[in-house]
Design a protein around this motif. Structure first.
Motif, PDB file in Angstrom:
ATOM      1  N   TYR C  12       0.870  -1.182   0.000  1.00 26.04           N
ATOM      2  CA  TYR C  12       0.000   0.000   0.000  1.00 26.04           C
ATOM      3  C   TYR C  12       0.905   1.229   0.000  1.00 26.04           C
ATOM      4  N   LYS C  16      -0.306  10.794   0.365  1.00 26.41           N
ATOM      5  CA  LYS C  16      -1.136  11.976   0.574  1.00 26.41           C
ATOM      6  C   LYS C  16      -1.359  12.243   2.056  1.00 26.41           C
ATOM      7  N   ILE C  22      -9.766  12.373   1.523  1.00 26.91           N
ATOM      8  CA  ILE C  22     -10.169  11.144   2.230  1.00 26.91           C
ATOM      9  C   ILE C  22      -9.250   9.951   1.928  1.00 26.91           C
ATOM     10  N   TYR C  23      -8.277  10.149   1.026  1.00 23.40           N
ATOM     11  CA  TYR C  23      -7.481   8.994   0.574  1.00 23.40           C
ATOM     12  C   TYR C  23      -6.817   8.231   1.718  1.00 23.40           C
ATOM     13  N   LEU C  25      -7.649   7.940   4.932  1.00 23.61           N
ATOM     14  CA  LEU C  25      -8.617   7.168   5.710  1.00 23.61           C
ATOM     15  C   LEU C  25      -9.105   5.947   4.938  1.00 23.61           C
ATOM     16  N   GLU C  26      -9.490   6.146   3.684  1.00 24.84           N
ATOM     17  CA  GLU C  26     -10.042   5.013   2.940  1.00 24.84           C
ATOM     18  C   GLU C  26      -8.960   3.992   2.573  1.00 24.84           C
ATOM     19  N   SER C  27      -7.732   4.449   2.465  1.00 29.84           N
ATOM     20  CA  SER C  27      -6.628   3.513   2.252  1.00 29.84           C
ATOM     21  C   SER C  27      -6.476   2.594   3.459  1.00 29.84           C
ATOM     22  N   GLU C  29      -8.776   1.789   5.504  1.00 28.71           N
ATOM     23  CA  GLU C  29      -9.902   0.847   5.527  1.00 28.71           C
ATOM     24  C   GLU C  29      -9.611  -0.382   4.648  1.00 28.71           C
ATOM     25  N   VAL C  30      -8.939  -0.170   3.545  1.00 24.55           N
ATOM     26  CA  VAL C  30      -8.569  -1.305   2.687  1.00 24.55           C
ATOM     27  C   VAL C  30      -7.552  -2.191   3.406  1.00 24.55           C
ATOM     28  N   ILE C  33      -9.343  -4.395   6.012  1.00 24.46           N
ATOM     29  CA  ILE C  33     -10.084  -5.492   5.380  1.00 24.46           C
ATOM     30  C   ILE C  33      -9.100  -6.502   4.782  1.00 24.46           C
ATOM     31  N   SER C 126      -2.179   2.023  -4.851  1.00 26.39           N
ATOM     32  CA  SER C 126      -1.889   3.434  -4.588  1.00 26.39           C
ATOM     33  C   SER C 126      -3.198   4.172  -4.387  1.00 26.39           C
ATOM     34  N   PHE C 127      -3.213   5.036  -3.380  1.00 29.71           N
ATOM     35  CA  PHE C 127      -4.433   5.814  -3.139  1.00 29.71           C
ATOM     36  C   PHE C 127      -4.101   7.294  -3.080  1.00 29.71           C
TER      37      PHE C 127
END
Lengths: 100, 130, 127
Positions: C12, C16, C22-23, C25-27, C29-30, C33, C126-127
Motif C-alpha cells: 500500500y 497523501k 479522504i485517501y 482514511l479510505e486507504s 480501511e482497505v 479489510i 496506490s491511493f
C-alpha cells in the motif's frame, strides 16, 4: 515494473518521486496530465533526458493530442504509445505502480 | 492475461474514469480477461444511474454499463465508500430507510474484500486515480 | 473460486496527507479489510503520506475540524498482523520530522531500500 505517472511535473512531485524509486530498466508511462513532462522545451527536459539513460519512458499519444500538443514535440527517446500499447506494457511487466 | 482495474475517481471531475474505460476496452479488444473493475473513493459515483450529462458529451455511466453487458464484466462498487457518498442499491436503500436507490445497470455493491480478492486472483492490477 | 494457499506481496503506497482529502482514511480501511486475507502486506509512506503518521492529531468536534481522528488506527494494525510499516527517510527529512514525531514504530528506508521493497511486490495499491 511499470510505473504510471498521470500528473504534470509542474503541479506535483509524482514524476520526481517515481524517478527516485524506479529501478534501472523499469518502464515509465506518462499519461493524462503526466504527458506535459514528456515535452521538449520545459524545465523538466533535462531530468527526462537523464532518466532516459536508465528507463524506458513512454507517453500516451491520445493525451498529448487532446492537450493541443504534437508528437514531434516529444523529447527524443520517449516512445509514443496508445491505449493498446498501454495494455501491452502492463502485460509485459510483473506489476504496475501508479504514482497518484 | 487476467487484469483487475481499480477506479479511484468519479466521472467528469477527473480523467481517471475515462482512462480506466479506454484501458479496459483496449484490454478486452486484445483478448485479455478483465477479472473485475472495482470502484473506490469518489470512483463509486461512476455507478450513479441519475447522472444526466449534456447530450453532446460522453455518457460515462452508460458507457460502463454497456461495456459490462457486452463483455460480462464484474463491476463492483465499494459499499462503505458508496454509502457515505449516497450511492445505494435497492436492498441497502431499504435497509437504511432511504426513499430511493441509484445504482446503474451492470454495477453491484459489495465489500472491500472484493478488491483484495481481485488483487489475488488477477495477474495484474492497474490503478486509475488522481 | 478462492485459490487456497496463494500468498501475494501487497504494497500500500500512501503519498497523501490526512484530512485534506479522504485517501488516507479510505486507504487504511482497505488495509484493515485486506489483513483478513492473510497476504504478505507492507505499507509505504512517502512524500506527504508521512504526515498520516504524525502524533497528536487533534480533530475534536468541540474545538477542532470535527472529523474523526483515525491516526490511532495505525497503532491497532499490529493486532491485525500488519507490522511492516516503511517510511521514506528523505520525505521525513524534507519535512523536518523524525521517528519521534510518529504515532507508531516504523522502519526508515533510504531510496535504494524503498526501491528494493517496491521491486519485490506482486500488487501495488496506490491511493
Amino acid at each position: 515494473m511499470l510505473h504510471t505517472v498521470n500528473k504534470s511535473p509542474f503541479d506535483r512531485n509524482s514524476l520526481e518521486s517515481c524517478l527516485r524509486f524506479a529501478h534501472q530498466g523499469h518502464s515509465i508511462l506518462l499519461f493524462e496530465d503526466g504527458v506535459y513532462g514528456a515535452l521538449k522545451g520545459t524545465r523538466f527536459e533535462t531530468l527526462l533526458t537523464e532518466a532516459l539513460k536508465s528507463y524506458n519512458i513512454y507517453v500516451l499519444v491520445p493525451d498529448i493530442e487532446a492537450r493541443g500538443m504534437r508528437t514531434d514535440g516529444i523529447i527524443e527517446g520517449i516512445k509514443p504509445t496508445d491505449y493498446a500499447g498501454f495494455v501491452d506494457l502492463v502485460a509485459q511487466t510483473k506489476a504496475v505502480q501508479a504514482w497518484l | 492475461m487476467k487484469f483487475a482495474i481499480l477506479v479511484n475517481e468519479g466521472p467528469y471531475q477527473h480523467q481517471a474514469s475515462d482512462s480506466a474505460y479506454q484501458f479496459t476496452k483496449a484490454a478486452l479488444e486484445k483478448g485479455h480477461e478483465i477479472f473485475r473493475v472495482f470502484f473506490y473513493h469518489d470512483g463509486v459515483n461512476n455507478a450513479s444511474r441519475l447522472t444526466v450529462p449534456p447530450q453532446d458529451d460522453r455518457n460515462i455511466v452508460n458507457r460502463w454499463s454497456e461495456l459490462a453487458k457486452e463483455h460480462h464484466l464484474d463491476m463492483v462498487v465499494c459499499i462503505a465508500a458508496a454509502q457515505r457518498r449516497g450511492l445505494l442499491d435497492e436492498k441497502e436503500a431499504k435497509r437504511h430507510g432511504k426513499d430511493a436507490n441509484n445504482i446503474a445497470e451492470g454495477f453491484r455493491i459489495s465489500g472491500l474484500g472484493q478488491l483484495i480478492e481481485a488483487g489475488i486472483q488477477s495477474e495484474r492490477l492497474v490503478v486509475f486515480g488522481d | 473460486m478462492e485459490e487456497q494457499g496463494v500468498i501475494k506481496k501487497f504494497l500500500y503506497v500512501n503519498r497523501k496527507a490526512p484530512y485534506g482529502s479522504i485517501y488516507a482514511l479510505e486507504s487504511l480501511e482497505v488495509v484493515l479489510i485486506g489483513a483478513a486475507f492473510e497476504q504478505d502486506i507492507s505499507l509505504a509512506f512517502i512524500d506527504d503520506g508521512v504526515y498520516q503518521l504524525k502524533k497528536n492529531q487533534q480533530t475534536s468536534v468541540s474545538s477542532g475540524i470535527g472529523v474523526k481522528d483515525f491516526s490511532k488506527t495505525y497503532r491497532a494494525l499490529e493486532g491485525y498482523d500488519v507490522e511492516k510499516l516503511y517510511v521514506d527517510n528523505k520525505s521525513m527529512e524534507e519535512r523536518g520530522l523524525t521517528v519521534d514525531d510518529l504515532i507508531v514504530d516504523v522502519q526508515l528506508l533510504d531510496d535504494a531500500q524503498m526501491a528494493q521493497l517496491m521491486e519485490q511486490q506482486d500488487v501495488v495499491l496506490s491511493f
